[in-house]
Design a protein around this motif. Structure first.
Motif, PDB file in Angstrom:
ATOM      1  N   GLU A  27      -1.616  -9.410  22.757  1.00 44.13           N
ATOM      2  CA  GLU A  27      -0.447  -8.922  21.734  1.00 44.13           C
ATOM      3  C   GLU A  27       0.867  -8.619  22.406  1.00 44.13           C
ATOM      4  O   GLU A  27       0.621  -7.780  23.350  1.00 44.13           O
ATOM      5  CB  GLU A  27      -0.812  -7.815  20.686  1.00 44.13           C
ATOM      6  N   ASP A  28       2.018  -8.873  21.910  1.00 49.16           N
ATOM      7  CA  ASP A  28       2.985  -8.795  22.704  1.00 49.16           C
ATOM      8  C   ASP A  28       3.469  -7.350  22.189  1.00 49.16           C
ATOM      9  O   ASP A  28       4.032  -7.037  20.939  1.00 49.16           O
ATOM     10  CB  ASP A  28       4.288  -9.696  22.340  1.00 49.16           C
ATOM     11  N   TYR A  29       3.429  -6.390  23.085  1.00 51.36           N
ATOM     12  CA  TYR A  29       3.635  -5.091  22.675  1.00 51.36           C
ATOM     13  C   TYR A  29       5.068  -4.622  22.276  1.00 51.36           C
ATOM     14  O   TYR A  29       5.305  -3.941  21.003  1.00 51.36           O
ATOM     15  CB  TYR A  29       3.498  -4.237  23.986  1.00 51.36           C
ATOM     16  N   TRP A  30       6.271  -5.194  22.699  1.00 53.65           N
ATOM     17  CA  TRP A  30       7.387  -4.803  22.319  1.00 53.65           C
ATOM     18  C   TRP A  30       8.029  -5.884  21.107  1.00 53.65           C
ATOM     19  O   TRP A  30       9.096  -5.534  20.820  1.00 53.65           O
ATOM     20  CB  TRP A  30       8.416  -4.708  23.740  1.00 53.65           C
ATOM     21  N   ALA A  31       7.168  -6.788  20.897  1.00 57.40           N
ATOM     22  CA  ALA A  31       7.629  -7.794  19.796  1.00 57.40           C
ATOM     23  C   ALA A  31       7.740  -7.316  18.289  1.00 57.40           C
ATOM     24  O   ALA A  31       8.680  -7.444  17.516  1.00 57.40           O
ATOM     25  CB  ALA A  31       6.877  -8.968  20.037  1.00 57.40           C
ATOM     26  N   GLY A  32       6.607  -6.329  18.089  1.00 61.12           N
ATOM     27  CA  GLY A  32       6.397  -5.815  16.687  1.00 61.12           C
ATOM     28  C   GLY A  32       7.529  -4.493  16.454  1.00 61.12           C
ATOM     29  O   GLY A  32       8.119  -4.278  17.315  1.00 61.12           O
ATOM     30  N   ASP A  33       7.341  -3.877  15.166  1.00 57.87           N
ATOM     31  CA  ASP A  33       7.837  -2.919  14.896  1.00 57.87           C
ATOM     32  C   ASP A  33       7.124  -1.713  15.306  1.00 57.87           C
ATOM     33  O   ASP A  33       5.990  -1.715  15.971  1.00 57.87           O
ATOM     34  CB  ASP A  33       8.191  -2.769  13.299  1.00 57.87           C
ATOM     35  N   GLU A  77      -0.904  -7.548  30.284  1.00 56.06           N
ATOM     36  CA  GLU A  77      -0.258  -8.421  31.304  1.00 56.06           C
ATOM     37  C   GLU A  77       1.188  -8.201  30.943  1.00 56.06           C
ATOM     38  O   GLU A  77       1.760  -8.065  29.956  1.00 56.06           O
ATOM     39  CB  GLU A  77      -0.682  -9.932  30.947  1.00 56.06           C
ATOM     40  N   VAL A  78       2.115  -8.178  32.448  1.00 60.25           N
ATOM     41  CA  VAL A  78       3.194  -8.090  32.518  1.00 60.25           C
ATOM     42  C   VAL A  78       3.992  -9.235  32.651  1.00 60.25           C
ATOM     43  O   VAL A  78       3.590  -9.826  33.780  1.00 60.25           O
ATOM     44  CB  VAL A  78       3.692  -6.812  33.265  1.00 60.25           C
TER      45      VAL A  78
END
Lengths: 254, 385
Positions: free
Chosen positions: A68-74, A8-9
């Motif tokens: 899961e938020d793809y760009w939130a993590g490291d 989802e975007v």
């Protein structure tokens, strides 16, 4: 997020420096569907794909993969999510120093603990699935454009990804080869049940395989229509979308 | 993975017909899926049950999630069955798996390319032949062709010898043996030139016998490390930058990143390791051939015996001088490899970008070498060497 949504975007904004490519972009991809990112040349389709597979950090907005938020993590978390992806780049992007078979084997060697016999066996299977078995020992520079794409597809399939991303799968291929690749994509999807996100402006190919999609516009720099290519062709009242799709109709009638 | 979920295949033989019960999750990367040979020669049945069945079918009602591992299993089984004349009944399998099986062709035995490349000795042997033929033909063409063939043969080997090892070997070969010819030519000439200048100047001071000191010290301390580094910056550093920049243009680096393979491990590490390891070796080699070049000129021009010249050289060169030179070579190699890889990774995507990446790698390598050498000179002076 609906249970069967895999990707989802939300409110995505993409930019190279200060040059904004797309803004306020939103769409969701159902599990097991073939989702098309459509639009004319230069509207930022490939850029959207790059942000989905982790090559371009969005200026704003979120990309959710299975919630899961793809760009939130490291980087490590992104890598873990990315391992569920397979990507077929526009020209295959085969690693030129490796043979076709080694290209397919490398992800398996890096990310699994399989022994050589098991890896060989899987490599042979993936190459056979895309009809490239005979070319296993060739190097990428010895392949034709169509073969390069099929080899790239075999590599994208190497780790049995949940989501496959295709950047212009039919670009640079003749209509027959392109049709054959479309059929192969459909057969593989039906077989493995993967979700496929493809970026394309090739109408015959879009109409043949995609069952959902989003239409990007270069002037307004955002999505102007959602739905399957067939539905957009038949029902859209947006003049941009119509212009894009009507050419297809004329071609088909002629 | 729980016991109940692990992939299993059980054979149930009913007269001439055998049914394979598939159960559990068949996930390829878990590495625990059964092999077809084990299913065909089951250990479950007793005596009479072991007779080869006339046909095999499947019961997939207890099959969990599956991916290509199941297809691989079934495909191998189907080829085995075809080879032994056993009927293969797909009707009990999930529709999706049958669709995939229909894409696969049993007729081809599908051998993968031979995995073993030439061994290290064969490569070195090939490299020597290559270098000699190339020198004799006075063109780089043949040598690069033969070199390319050797490398392709190596690359075609699907690594039981591990992938990363092969990469390292290729890089080592590139940074070491294949550079020997040019290193030899340049250092012999530098040694000869130094000797010539030394003879002409020192003769006026009646200090002819110190030519050996001049040649030896100048070579070991300054000329060989710097010349070798400049050569390697030009040929290997430039090549690294161009190669990596080309990979950038082909989206190969993107493909690595999207697959989750760090480009640094896969590309940069072997390059840096090999150049850093090879530079000191090339340095020692360069010292030997450089001194030999000086020796030839000095013997020809001076009234001195070869033995006396060698003795004089040995006395003027304590081992510490070599240590200092080795340290410098190591630092130069590291600097050149890292900067040129970095320039390649930062390059743009067009053909012109490849050219400018190669150019700036060479320029940075050469200027960096000389700047670093100046730093070494200052440090050496400070610590009193």
């Amino acid at each position: 997020m609906a249970a069967d949504t895999i990707l989802e975007v939300q409110g995505l904004e993409l930019a190279y420096g200060t040059r904004v490519i797309q803004r306020d972009l939103g769409f969701s991809v159902r599990r097991g569907s073939i989702f098309a990112v459509m639009g004319g040349s230069g509207c930022g389709k490939s850029t959207v794909l790059r942000s989905l597979v982790g090559l371009l950090r969005p200026a704003a907005g979120r990309v959710l993969v299975g919630g899961e938020d793809y760009w939130a993590g490291d980087a490590a978390q992104r890598e873990a999510i990315g391992r569920r992806f397979g990507v077929l780049f526009q020209n295959g992007a085969l690693w030129s120093s490796l043979s076709v078979a080694e290209n397919v084997a490398l992800p398996l060697r890096m990310f699994t603990r399989l022994d050589n016999a098991a890896i060989d066996s899987l490599v042979r299977l993936k190459l056979a699935l895309v009809g490239m078995e005979h070319a296993a020992a060739l190097s990428p520079s010895e392949l034709s454009g169509g073969m390069r794409k099929r080899a790239g597809l075999a590599r994208a399939l190497a780790l049995d990804p949940e989501v496959l991303f295709f950047d212009e799968p039919s670009a640079g291929l003749d209509p027959v080869t392109s049709k054959r690749l479309d059929d192969l994509i459909l057969q593989l999807r039906d077989g493995f049940g993967q979700t496929i996100v493809l970026v394309s402006h090739e109408l015959p190919s879009l109409l043949a395989i995609a069952d959902d999609g989003v239409f990007l516009d270069a002037t307004t720099r955002t999505a102007i229509a959602h739905g399957s290519p067939k539905a957009l062709r038949d029902d859209s009242i947006n003049p941009q979308v119509q212009a894009f799709m009507r050419r297809e109709r004329l071609e088909q009638e002629g | 993975m729980s016991e109940a979920n692990s992939p299993k295949v059980t054979l149930r033989q009913d007269g001439a017909h055998a049914t394979l019960l598939l159960s559990g999750a068949w996930i390829g990367r878990s590495g625990d899926t059964p092999r077809p040979a084990e299913a065909m020669l089951p250990e479950h049945g007793t005596g009479a049950d072991r007779a080869t069945p006339a046909s095999i079918g499947f019961d997939a009602t207890r099959l969990g999630r599956w991916d290509s591992a199941l297809i691989d299993f079934l495909w191998q089984l189907r080829r085995l069955a075809a080879g032994r004349g056993i009927g293969f009944d797909e009707s009990g399998l999930p529709d999706a798996s049958r669709r995939l099986l229909s894409l696969l062709d049993d007729s081809r035995p599908a051998p993968l390319p031979p995995r073993r490349g030439p061994g290290l000795l064969a490569r070195l042997g090939g490299a020597t032949t290559t270098a000699l033929t190339g020198a004799l033909n006075n063109t780089g063409e043949l040598s690069s062709l033969l070199g390319g063939l050797t490398l392709r043969a190596g690359a075609a080997s699907l690594g039981r010898a591990r992938m990363r090892g092969i990469d390292l070997l290729d890089n080592l070969y590139d940074a070491g043996p294949s550079a020997l010819l040019i290193i030899t030519v340049v250092n012999v000439l530098v040694g000869a030139i130094l000797a010539f200048v030394g003879v002409v100047q020192l003769r006026r001071l009646a200090a002819d016998s110190f030519v050996a000191n001049l040649v030896g010290l100048a070579l070991v301390r300054e000329m060989v490390p710097v010349m070798t580094a400049i050569i390697m910056a030009g040929r290997t550093g430039g090549a690294y930058a161009a190669r990596i920049a080309t990979m950038q243009g082909n989206e190969e680096l993107d493909a690595l990143a999207a697959t989750g393979i760090p480009a640094t491990d896969y590309i940069v590490l072997p390059a840096v390791l090999s150049l850093t390891a090879m530079m000191p070796v090339l340095y020692l080699y360069g010292c030997v051939v450089g001194i030999a070049g000086g020796f030839v000129v000095a013997i020809a021009m001076l009234d001195i015996t070869p033995l006396a010249y060698i003795q004089q050289t040995r006395m003027s060169l304590p081992v510490g001088e070599f240590g200092f030179g080795l340290l410098k070579s190591f630092a130069f190699g590291l600097m050149i490899a890292v900067t040129s890889c970095r320039i390649g990774m930062k390059a743009g995507r067009s053909a012109a970008d490849v050219g400018s990446a190669a150019t700036s790698a060479v320029v940075v390598g050469i200027v960096g070498t000389i700047a670093l050498d100046a730093v070494f000179a200052v440090v050496a002076n400070a610590v009193g060497r």
